[in-house]
Write a protein that holds these residues in place. Sequence first.
Motif, mmCIF file in Angstrom:
data_model
loop_
_atom_site.group_PDB
_atom_site.id
_atom_site.type_symbol
_atom_site.label_atom_id
_atom_site.label_comp_id
_atom_site.label_asym_id
_atom_site.label_seq_id
_atom_site.Cartn_x
_atom_site.Cartn_y
_atom_site.Cartn_z
ATOM 1 N N TYR A 85 0.836 -1.200 0.000
ATOM 2 C CA TYR A 85 0.000 0.000 0.000
ATOM 3 C C TYR A 85 0.870 1.248 0.000
ATOM 4 O O TYR A 85 0.651 2.182 -0.790
ATOM 5 C CB TYR A 85 -0.925 -0.058 1.219
ATOM 6 N N SER A 88 2.657 1.557 -3.469
ATOM 7 C CA SER A 88 1.815 1.934 -4.607
ATOM 8 C C SER A 88 1.299 3.366 -4.512
ATOM 9 O O SER A 88 1.003 3.981 -5.537
ATOM 10 C CB SER A 88 0.646 0.957 -4.761
ATOM 11 N N THR A 89 1.182 3.899 -3.301
ATOM 12 C CA THR A 89 0.653 5.258 -3.158
ATOM 13 C C THR A 89 1.749 6.312 -3.109
ATOM 14 O O THR A 89 1.501 7.467 -3.444
ATOM 15 C CB THR A 89 -0.176 5.399 -1.863
ATOM 16 N N ILE A 92 0.684 7.334 1.865
ATOM 17 C CA ILE A 92 -0.661 6.909 2.267
ATOM 18 C C ILE A 92 -1.482 8.101 2.741
ATOM 19 O O ILE A 92 -2.663 8.219 2.410
ATOM 20 C CB ILE A 92 -0.581 5.812 3.352
ATOM 21 N N TYR A 95 -2.742 9.997 -0.196
ATOM 22 C CA TYR A 95 -3.728 9.173 -0.904
ATOM 23 C C TYR A 95 -5.061 9.163 -0.162
ATOM 24 O O TYR A 95 -6.124 9.288 -0.766
ATOM 25 C CB TYR A 95 -3.179 7.749 -1.069
ATOM 26 N N GLN A 103 -9.218 8.210 -5.625
ATOM 27 C CA GLN A 103 -8.515 6.992 -5.212
ATOM 28 C C GLN A 103 -8.755 5.859 -6.207
ATOM 29 O O GLN A 103 -7.831 5.129 -6.569
ATOM 30 C CB GLN A 103 -8.961 6.546 -3.819
ATOM 31 N N GLN A 106 -6.707 5.293 -9.336
ATOM 32 C CA GLN A 106 -5.416 4.611 -9.186
ATOM 33 C C GLN A 106 -5.709 3.174 -8.728
ATOM 34 O O GLN A 106 -5.629 2.868 -7.540
ATOM 35 C CB GLN A 106 -4.547 5.331 -8.165
ATOM 36 N N SER A 109 -3.299 1.173 -6.303
ATOM 37 C CA SER A 109 -3.292 1.732 -4.945
ATOM 38 C C SER A 109 -4.604 1.435 -4.231
ATOM 39 O O SER A 109 -4.609 1.084 -3.042
ATOM 40 C CB SER A 109 -3.067 3.245 -4.990
ATOM 41 N N ASP A 112 -4.638 -2.176 -3.221
ATOM 42 C CA ASP A 112 -3.737 -2.375 -2.082
ATOM 43 C C ASP A 112 -4.353 -1.849 -0.790
ATOM 44 O O ASP A 112 -4.211 -2.455 0.273
ATOM 45 C CB ASP A 112 -2.385 -1.696 -2.332
ATOM 46 N N LYS A 113 -5.057 -0.737 -0.881
ATOM 47 C CA LYS A 113 -5.742 -0.175 0.287
ATOM 48 C C LYS A 113 -6.789 -1.155 0.803
ATOM 49 O O LYS A 113 -6.857 -1.440 2.007
ATOM 50 C CB LYS A 113 -6.400 1.158 -0.089
#
Length: 138
Positions: A85, A88-89, A92, A95, A103, A106, A109, A112-113
């Motif tokens: 996470y 990818s961001t 955080i 993001y 959000q 993407q 991301s 992953d979140k």
Amino acid sequence: MESASSRLEILMGDTLQILDHMIVDSDKEDMLQQVKNELQEQYNKIDGLTKSDEEIINTALSMTQNLDRISNIVQQLEVSLMADYENSTGSIDEYQHMSIDEQREQPESYHDKIDYLSAVKIRENLHKMNEVLVSIRS
């Protein structure tokens, strides 16, 4: 006892449902599958919580030990998913301050979140399951 086993059954069912919806990278798939399989085994033992007092205590103790082992795996998975996470961001915090639509623009991301938050929820549910088992043993 009935309400405690019902609560445990609900928590395990909800957690298994979360696990079924998670899609992780191949390097984490073995951990995820192990958690699913071991939690399903514990779910199948819930019937043991409606037997004699001795069987109930033994089943609850066994389940507590197994849930502790599952929790350790989930913690490792959670740390790994948090790293994904973060990677990818980039940030955080930044993001999370975006609108949900931004959000979703993407997808990596956002995925992953969701996986990270799912692991957090699984860990929380495992903690609640252990609390129910402690109340059963008391």
